[in-house]
Scaffold this motif. Structure first.
Motif, short mmCIF file in Angstrom:
data_model
loop_
_atom_site.label_atom_id
_atom_site.label_comp_id
_atom_site.label_asym_id
_atom_site.label_seq_id
_atom_site.Cartn_x
_atom_site.Cartn_y
_atom_site.Cartn_z
N LEU A 143 0.90 -1.17 -0.15
CA LEU A 143 -0.06 0.29 0.00
C LEU A 143 0.78 1.22 0.08
CD1 LEU A 143 -2.75 0.93 0.56
CD2 LEU A 143 -2.21 0.43 2.53
N ASN B 185 0.59 4.61 0.97
CA ASN B 185 -0.50 5.71 1.12
C ASN B 185 0.24 7.08 1.50
OD1 ASN B 185 1.01 5.45 3.47
ND2 ASN B 185 -0.84 3.77 4.85
N VAL C 44 -2.99 1.00 -4.27
CA VAL C 44 -2.33 -0.70 -3.51
C VAL C 44 -1.94 -1.96 -4.61
CG1 VAL C 44 -4.66 -1.58 -3.73
CG2 VAL C 44 -3.18 -2.19 -1.87
N VAL D 291 -12.01 1.08 7.17
CA VAL D 291 -11.20 0.57 7.76
C VAL D 291 -10.87 0.77 9.09
CG1 VAL D 291 -8.78 0.13 8.59
CG2 VAL D 291 -9.19 -0.35 5.54
N ALA E 17 -5.42 -8.63 4.40
CA ALA E 17 -5.70 -7.03 4.63
C ALA E 17 -6.46 -6.18 4.18
CB ALA E 17 -4.91 -6.71 3.44
N ASN F 54 -7.52 -1.82 3.59
CA ASN F 54 -7.32 -0.55 3.40
C ASN F 54 -8.47 0.52 2.48
OD1 ASN F 54 -5.59 -2.49 1.05
ND2 ASN F 54 -6.34 -1.21 0.06
N ASP G 141 -5.77 4.07 5.69
CA ASP G 141 -5.37 3.17 6.85
C ASP G 141 -5.43 1.52 6.03
OD1 ASP G 141 -6.14 2.59 9.13
OD2 ASP G 141 -7.83 3.03 9.32
N SER G 142 -5.05 1.29 7.03
CA SER G 142 -5.08 -0.15 6.86
C SER G 142 -5.11 -1.20 7.59
CB SER G 142 -3.20 -0.16 6.35
OG SER G 142 -2.43 -1.12 6.39
N HIS H 282 -3.46 -2.10 13.45
CA HIS H 282 -4.17 -1.49 12.82
C HIS H 282 -3.56 -0.18 12.86
CE1 HIS H 282 -8.21 1.15 12.16
NE2 HIS H 282 -7.75 1.56 11.49
N ARG I 257 -1.91 3.01 9.89
CA ARG I 257 -1.48 3.38 8.52
C ARG I 257 -0.03 3.48 8.48
NH1 ARG I 257 -3.99 7.82 6.01
NH2 ARG I 257 -1.07 8.27 5.21
N VAL J 44 2.53 -1.26 5.62
CA VAL J 44 1.44 -1.01 4.44
C VAL J 44 2.29 -2.38 3.31
CG1 VAL J 44 1.75 0.99 4.37
CG2 VAL J 44 4.24 0.69 3.92
#
Length: 273
Positions: free
Chosen positions: A28, A30, A38, A135, A166, A168, A173-174, A188, A190, A193
């Motif tokens: 990811l 971000n 992604v 998320v 996963a 996102n 957010d991830s 949890h 950001r 990734v």
């Protein structure tokens, strides 16, 4: 870039990369100042006969558990990529929440407790795409809507489909979700990734600290092992140049995914990870 544009860009990355690469990794991007992107590679020992499905709102669903299956109605429409047309491997819903399912040998679901609604792993990603916009919403749902994850079976080999997922969203957010001995582990942030396969995510994070770019003294590793791909994915996405267009953002992500993919011809049915 607005939420819809970010979602469409994410979907383009999912669909293209799933069909064009082998190694099972999710990365990811971000923090590039332009859009949330992604990338996802698929590593498997045979053609999983993927199809792309457009799924509407309002679908009545159940968790495919023999006893007390989890039941819900889809709140959001989604576009998904399937495996063998029996489960969702990757997808994105109309709010931009995206989900990705990868192989994890350590996954174990534990004995069945019929008092808790059951959810098959084949529906795990789809449940979140159907129900949640972000998320944060997905992670918070554990508190109010508990379920028990049940093992699915890979249809051609008959082997357990041990996986982790996963999530996102367009905010960047991830979350990484794993199930070990029937207990959920949710990571949890950001900052999370990258996801590959084994070891479990906590061990991947600990391993990352051994390498030069992340506080250690080891050089960047080069094998196709999942732990090595995790390190390279984290390193490459952190060092990408800032894009000036959607085209540059997609191209940059593709460069990372090529560097964490396994070349054609080295797949192993005994080690699909």
């Amino acid at each position: 870039m607005n939420r819809l544009s970010a979602a469409v860009l994410g979907l383009a990355s999912i669909c293209f990369l799933t069909s064009s690469a082998e190694s099972c990794s999710r990365v990811l991007w971000n923090d590039n100042g332009w859009s949330v992107v992604v990338g996802r590679n698929m590593d498997w020992f045979e053609d999983i006969r993927s199809n792309i499905w457009m799924l509407p709102r309002g679908m009545e669903r159940n968790g495919l558990s023999e006893e007390n299956p989890l039941r819900w109605k889809s709140k959001y429409g989604s576009i998904v990529v399937t495996t063998y047309d029996v489960g969702t491997a990757d997808g994105i819903n109309e709010k931009g929440l995206a989900g990705h399912l990868l192989y994890l040998p350590e996954t174990t679901v534990g004995p069945r407790d019929e008092s808790i609604p059951g959810l098959s792993m084949s529906m795990w990603v789809q449940y979140y795409l159907d129900q949640f916009a972000t998320v944060q919403e997905a992670v918070d749902s554990f508190k109010t809507n508990p379920y028990q994850l049940r093992m699915a079976v890979e249809p051609t080999s008959g082997k357990p489909a041990t996986v982790h997922i996963a999530l996102n969203d367009p905010s960047g957010d991830s979350a990484i979700m794993e199930c070990l001995n029937g207990k959920f582990r949710v990571y949890h942030s950001r900052e999370y990734v990258v996801m590959t396969n084994q070891p479990t995510f906590d061990k991947q994070l600990a391993n990352l600290k051994q390498y030069r770019a992340f506080g250690g003294d080891k050089p960047l590793p080069g094998s196709t092992e999942p732990a090595d791909r995790f390190i390279r994915g984290a390193y490459y996405v952190e060092n990408l140049p800032k894009p000036k267009s959607d085209r540059e953002a997609i191209a940059a992500m593709m460069s990372v995914m090529r560097n964490v993919s396994a070349p054609f011809g080295i797949s192993n049915p005994e080690r699909p990870n």
